[in-house]
Design a protein around this motif. Sequence first.
Motif, mmCIF file in Angstrom:
data_model
loop_
_atom_site.group_PDB
_atom_site.id
_atom_site.type_symbol
_atom_site.label_atom_id
_atom_site.label_comp_id
_atom_site.label_asym_id
_atom_site.label_seq_id
_atom_site.Cartn_x
_atom_site.Cartn_y
_atom_site.Cartn_z
ATOM 1 N N GLN A 56 0.835 -1.298 -0.237
ATOM 2 C CA GLN A 56 0.162 -0.603 -0.002
ATOM 3 C C GLN A 56 0.733 1.610 -0.173
ATOM 4 O O GLN A 56 0.107 2.058 0.371
ATOM 5 C CB GLN A 56 -1.165 0.242 0.866
ATOM 6 C CG GLN A 56 -1.863 -1.078 1.246
ATOM 7 C CD GLN A 56 -2.993 -1.701 2.743
ATOM 8 O OE1 GLN A 56 -2.040 -2.006 3.628
ATOM 9 N NE2 GLN A 56 -3.698 -1.420 2.857
ATOM 10 N N ALA A 92 -4.784 3.694 1.450
ATOM 11 C CA ALA A 92 -4.124 2.434 2.032
ATOM 12 C C ALA A 92 -4.059 1.833 0.960
ATOM 13 O O ALA A 92 -5.334 0.403 1.340
ATOM 14 C CB ALA A 92 -4.909 1.627 3.310
ATOM 15 N N GLN A 93 -5.068 1.996 -0.061
ATOM 16 C CA GLN A 93 -5.079 0.722 -1.393
ATOM 17 C C GLN A 93 -3.967 0.596 -2.122
ATOM 18 O O GLN A 93 -2.812 0.812 -1.893
ATOM 19 C CB GLN A 93 -5.508 2.324 -2.073
ATOM 20 C CG GLN A 93 -7.034 2.606 -2.045
ATOM 21 C CD GLN A 93 -7.704 3.906 -3.863
ATOM 22 O OE1 GLN A 93 -7.514 4.752 -3.409
ATOM 23 N NE2 GLN A 93 -8.579 3.039 -3.880
ATOM 24 N N TYR A 94 -4.435 -0.630 -2.391
ATOM 25 C CA TYR A 94 -3.376 -1.388 -3.137
ATOM 26 C C TYR A 94 -2.131 -1.237 -4.017
ATOM 27 O O TYR A 94 -3.177 -0.086 -4.896
ATOM 28 C CB TYR A 94 -3.572 -3.235 -3.130
ATOM 29 C CG TYR A 94 -3.979 -4.134 -2.123
ATOM 30 C CD1 TYR A 94 -3.521 -4.599 -1.758
ATOM 31 C CD2 TYR A 94 -5.419 -3.533 -1.327
ATOM 32 C CE1 TYR A 94 -3.173 -5.458 0.247
ATOM 33 C CE2 TYR A 94 -5.334 -4.387 0.257
ATOM 34 C CZ TYR A 94 -4.613 -5.510 -0.028
ATOM 35 O OH TYR A 94 -4.366 -6.312 1.038
#
Length: 251
Positions: A23, A88-90
Amino acid sequence: MQSPLFSYTEQQSQDRYTIQNPQLLRVSLTGHDDVLARKGAMVAYQGLMEFDGEYQSHGQRRARANTGEGLDLMRCTGQGTVYLANLAQYIHVVDVDHDGITVDSAYVLALDSSLHTEVIAVDSQYGISGTGKYQLNISGTGKVALMTSGQPLMMQVTPDKYVNADADAIVAWSSSLRVQMQAQTHSSGVWRRRGNTGEGWELSFLGQGFALVQPSEVLPPQNHEIGQGIRAQYGMGQQGAHGQNQNNSWN
Protein backbone atom coordinates in the motif's frame (compact mmCIF):
# COMPACT_ATOMS: atom_id res chain seq x y z
CA MET A 1 13.38 1.74 22.17
CA GLN A 2 12.29 -1.65 20.82
CA SER A 3 9.21 -2.62 18.83
CA PRO A 4 8.16 -4.90 15.95
CA LEU A 5 7.57 -1.63 14.12
CA PHE A 6 11.31 -1.44 13.44
CA SER A 7 10.99 -4.38 11.05
CA TYR A 8 9.11 -2.09 8.61
CA THR A 9 12.28 -0.64 7.15
CA GLU A 10 12.91 1.04 3.81
CA GLN A 11 13.18 -1.28 0.80
CA GLN A 12 16.43 -0.52 -1.04
CA SER A 13 16.28 -0.72 -4.82
CA GLN A 14 17.86 0.81 -7.91
CA ASP A 15 14.49 0.83 -9.68
CA ARG A 16 12.66 4.10 -10.24
CA TYR A 17 9.40 2.66 -8.89
CA THR A 18 9.50 0.23 -5.96
CA ILE A 19 6.55 -1.21 -4.07
CA GLN A 20 7.65 -0.45 -0.51
CA ASN A 21 4.76 -2.54 0.77
CA PRO A 22 1.44 -3.41 -0.90
CA GLN A 23 0.00 0.00 0.00
CA LEU A 24 3.04 2.28 -0.28
CA LEU A 25 5.05 3.27 -3.36
CA ARG A 26 8.67 4.42 -3.32
CA VAL A 27 9.82 6.59 -6.25
CA SER A 28 13.50 7.45 -6.78
CA LEU A 29 14.43 10.72 -8.49
CA THR A 30 17.91 11.56 -9.72
CA GLY A 31 17.51 15.28 -10.39
CA HIS A 32 17.30 14.79 -14.19
CA ASP A 33 13.71 13.60 -14.33
CA ASP A 34 10.42 14.02 -12.49
CA VAL A 35 7.21 12.17 -11.76
CA LEU A 36 3.58 13.23 -11.75
CA ALA A 37 1.68 12.10 -8.66
CA ARG A 38 -1.85 12.44 -7.38
CA LYS A 39 -2.24 15.69 -5.44
CA GLY A 40 -1.74 15.10 -1.73
CA ALA A 41 -0.39 11.56 -2.21
CA MET A 42 3.05 12.25 -0.68
CA VAL A 43 3.39 10.68 2.77
CA ALA A 44 7.18 11.09 3.22
CA TYR A 45 10.34 11.94 1.32
CA GLN A 46 14.12 12.01 1.63
CA GLY A 47 16.55 14.33 -0.10
CA LEU A 48 16.04 17.67 -1.82
CA MET A 49 12.54 17.47 -3.25
CA GLU A 50 10.04 20.00 -4.55
CA PHE A 51 6.30 19.59 -5.14
CA ASP A 52 4.33 21.85 -7.43
CA GLY A 53 0.80 21.76 -8.82
CA GLU A 54 0.76 20.53 -12.42
CA TYR A 55 -0.51 23.00 -15.00
CA GLN A 56 -3.68 22.02 -16.85
CA SER A 57 -4.26 23.30 -20.36
CA HIS A 58 -7.52 24.97 -21.37
CA GLY A 59 -8.50 21.78 -23.23
CA GLN A 60 -7.82 19.64 -20.16
CA ARG A 61 -9.86 21.93 -17.91
CA ARG A 62 -12.72 21.95 -20.39
CA ALA A 63 -12.67 18.16 -20.71
CA ARG A 64 -12.67 17.83 -16.92
CA ALA A 65 -15.63 20.20 -16.61
CA ASN A 66 -17.62 18.40 -19.32
CA THR A 67 -16.86 14.80 -18.37
CA GLY A 68 -15.75 14.75 -14.72
CA GLU A 69 -12.72 12.71 -15.87
CA GLY A 70 -9.14 13.93 -15.48
CA LEU A 71 -6.16 13.98 -13.17
CA ASP A 72 -5.37 16.42 -10.36
CA LEU A 73 -1.60 16.09 -10.32
CA MET A 74 1.47 17.52 -8.65
CA ARG A 75 4.95 17.43 -10.17
CA CYS A 76 7.65 15.90 -7.95
CA THR A 77 11.18 17.05 -8.80
CA GLY A 78 14.59 16.90 -7.16
CA GLN A 79 17.06 14.30 -6.02
CA GLY A 80 15.99 11.70 -3.47
CA THR A 81 13.06 9.40 -2.78
CA VAL A 82 9.38 10.17 -2.34
CA TYR A 83 6.78 7.84 -0.81
CA LEU A 84 3.26 7.90 -2.22
CA ALA A 85 0.00 6.39 -0.98
CA ASN A 86 -3.74 7.06 -1.03
CA LEU A 87 -6.29 5.75 1.48
CA ALA A 88 -4.19 2.60 2.05
CA GLN A 89 -5.21 1.22 -1.35
CA TYR A 90 -3.18 -1.55 -2.96
CA ILE A 91 -0.62 -0.26 -5.47
CA HIS A 92 0.45 -1.85 -8.75
CA VAL A 93 3.09 -0.59 -11.21
CA VAL A 94 2.28 -1.10 -14.89
CA ASP A 95 4.63 -0.70 -17.87
CA VAL A 96 2.78 1.19 -20.60
CA ASP A 97 3.83 0.35 -24.16
CA HIS A 98 2.59 1.28 -27.62
CA ASP A 99 -0.77 -0.46 -26.99
CA GLY A 100 -1.64 2.01 -24.22
CA ILE A 101 -3.88 1.54 -21.19
CA THR A 102 -7.35 2.93 -20.40
CA VAL A 103 -8.13 3.68 -16.76
CA ASP A 104 -10.54 5.45 -14.47
CA SER A 105 -8.59 8.47 -13.24
CA ALA A 106 -9.74 7.77 -9.66
CA TYR A 107 -7.34 4.80 -9.62
CA VAL A 108 -4.16 6.57 -10.83
CA LEU A 109 -1.54 7.25 -8.13
CA ALA A 110 1.47 8.33 -10.22
CA LEU A 111 2.89 8.22 -13.73
CA ASP A 112 5.94 9.19 -15.73
CA SER A 113 5.69 12.75 -17.03
CA SER A 114 6.56 11.50 -20.53
CA LEU A 115 3.22 9.68 -20.83
CA HIS A 116 0.29 11.30 -22.63
CA THR A 117 -3.26 11.35 -21.21
CA GLU A 118 -6.53 11.93 -23.07
CA VAL A 119 -10.17 11.70 -22.01
CA ILE A 120 -12.19 9.28 -24.14
CA ALA A 121 -15.84 8.16 -24.12
CA VAL A 122 -17.32 4.68 -23.73
CA ASP A 123 -20.82 4.71 -25.19
CA SER A 124 -23.91 2.92 -23.98
CA GLN A 125 -25.50 0.43 -26.36
CA TYR A 126 -28.82 2.20 -25.73
CA GLY A 127 -27.68 5.66 -26.81
CA ILE A 128 -29.40 7.27 -23.83
CA SER A 129 -28.08 10.58 -22.54
CA GLY A 130 -26.12 10.19 -19.30
CA THR A 131 -25.53 6.45 -19.57
CA GLY A 132 -22.11 6.62 -21.22
CA LYS A 133 -18.79 6.65 -19.37
CA TYR A 134 -15.66 8.77 -19.73
CA GLN A 135 -12.27 7.20 -19.11
CA LEU A 136 -8.63 8.26 -19.32
CA ASN A 137 -6.45 6.87 -22.08
CA ILE A 138 -2.72 6.76 -21.21
CA SER A 139 -0.32 6.31 -24.12
CA GLY A 140 3.40 6.45 -24.79
CA THR A 141 6.19 4.52 -23.10
CA GLY A 142 6.67 4.63 -19.35
CA LYS A 143 5.26 3.50 -16.02
CA VAL A 144 2.00 4.23 -14.25
CA ALA A 145 1.10 3.28 -10.68
CA LEU A 146 -2.52 2.17 -10.24
CA MET A 147 -4.53 1.67 -7.05
CA THR A 148 -7.15 -0.96 -6.23
CA SER A 149 -9.43 -1.67 -3.28
CA GLY A 150 -8.02 -5.05 -2.29
CA GLN A 151 -6.01 -7.47 -4.41
CA PRO A 152 -7.25 -7.32 -8.01
CA LEU A 153 -8.02 -9.89 -10.68
CA MET A 154 -6.28 -9.66 -14.07
CA MET A 155 -8.52 -11.14 -16.74
CA GLN A 156 -7.13 -12.06 -20.15
CA VAL A 157 -9.27 -11.19 -23.16
CA THR A 158 -8.83 -13.15 -26.39
CA PRO A 159 -10.76 -13.26 -29.68
CA ASP A 160 -12.46 -16.50 -28.53
CA LYS A 161 -13.00 -15.39 -24.92
CA TYR A 162 -14.54 -12.01 -24.23
CA VAL A 163 -14.92 -10.63 -20.70
CA ASN A 164 -17.79 -8.77 -19.01
CA ALA A 165 -17.03 -6.75 -15.87
CA ASP A 166 -19.16 -4.77 -13.46
CA ALA A 167 -18.73 -1.11 -14.37
CA ASP A 168 -18.23 -0.24 -10.67
CA ALA A 169 -15.40 -2.78 -10.27
CA ILE A 170 -13.35 -2.26 -13.45
CA VAL A 171 -10.07 -0.38 -12.94
CA ALA A 172 -8.23 -0.52 -16.28
CA TRP A 173 -7.97 -2.34 -19.59
CA SER A 174 -5.87 -2.53 -22.76
CA SER A 175 -6.66 0.42 -25.00
CA SER A 176 -6.68 -1.89 -28.04
CA LEU A 177 -9.81 -3.71 -26.79
CA ARG A 178 -13.25 -3.01 -28.20
CA VAL A 179 -15.48 -1.90 -25.34
CA GLN A 180 -19.23 -1.52 -25.03
CA MET A 181 -21.27 -0.46 -22.05
CA GLN A 182 -24.41 -2.54 -21.52
CA ALA A 183 -26.96 -3.68 -18.97
CA GLN A 184 -29.20 -6.71 -18.93
CA THR A 185 -32.33 -4.60 -18.63
CA HIS A 186 -34.69 -2.75 -20.94
CA SER A 187 -33.89 0.82 -21.88
CA SER A 188 -36.86 2.42 -20.13
CA GLY A 189 -35.51 1.18 -16.81
CA VAL A 190 -31.85 1.76 -17.60
CA TRP A 191 -31.20 3.63 -14.35
CA ARG A 192 -32.27 0.66 -12.25
CA ARG A 193 -29.89 -1.96 -10.98
CA ARG A 194 -30.75 -5.25 -12.66
CA GLY A 195 -34.07 -6.24 -11.19
CA ASN A 196 -33.63 -7.23 -7.55
CA THR A 197 -30.18 -8.80 -8.07
CA GLY A 198 -28.20 -5.68 -7.12
CA GLU A 199 -26.36 -5.81 -10.46
CA GLY A 200 -26.39 -3.06 -13.06
CA TRP A 201 -24.15 -1.59 -15.75
CA GLU A 202 -21.32 -3.67 -17.13
CA LEU A 203 -18.55 -3.26 -19.68
CA SER A 204 -18.03 -5.89 -22.35
CA PHE A 205 -14.45 -6.33 -23.67
CA LEU A 206 -13.57 -7.98 -26.99
CA GLY A 207 -10.27 -8.45 -28.80
CA GLN A 208 -6.80 -9.22 -27.43
CA GLY A 209 -5.60 -7.78 -24.14
CA PHE A 210 -6.46 -7.60 -20.44
CA ALA A 211 -9.05 -6.18 -18.07
CA LEU A 212 -8.14 -5.36 -14.46
CA VAL A 213 -10.94 -5.81 -11.92
CA GLN A 214 -10.89 -4.99 -8.19
CA PRO A 215 -12.81 -6.97 -5.53
CA SER A 216 -14.91 -3.96 -4.62
CA GLU A 217 -17.68 -1.95 -6.24
CA VAL A 218 -17.14 1.22 -4.22
CA LEU A 219 -14.12 3.42 -3.61
CA PRO A 220 -12.72 3.21 -0.05
CA PRO A 221 -13.82 4.23 2.50
CA GLN A 222 -17.44 3.33 1.81
CA ASN A 223 -18.93 5.88 -0.61
CA HIS A 224 -15.93 8.20 -0.17
CA GLU A 225 -15.20 10.22 -3.32
CA ILE A 226 -11.56 10.51 -4.36
CA GLY A 227 -12.40 11.86 -7.78
CA GLN A 228 -15.26 11.92 -10.23
CA GLY A 229 -15.13 8.16 -10.53
CA ILE A 230 -17.33 5.34 -11.66
CA ARG A 231 -19.95 5.66 -8.94
CA ALA A 232 -20.99 9.15 -10.02
CA GLN A 233 -21.30 8.11 -13.65
CA TYR A 234 -23.30 4.93 -13.18
CA GLY A 235 -25.17 5.53 -9.94
CA MET A 236 -28.36 7.18 -8.88
CA GLY A 237 -27.03 10.71 -8.36
CA GLN A 238 -27.49 13.87 -10.36
CA GLN A 239 -24.63 12.98 -12.72
CA GLY A 240 -25.73 9.37 -13.13
CA ALA A 241 -28.23 7.86 -15.51
CA HIS A 242 -31.16 8.35 -13.11
CA GLY A 243 -30.44 12.05 -12.71
CA GLN A 244 -30.04 12.46 -16.47
CA ASN A 245 -33.34 10.69 -17.15
CA GLN A 246 -35.07 12.94 -14.64
CA ASN A 247 -33.54 16.02 -16.22
CA ASN A 248 -34.66 14.85 -19.67
CA SER A 249 -38.22 14.37 -18.43
CA TRP A 250 -38.31 17.96 -17.16
CA ASN A 251 -37.26 19.49 -20.47
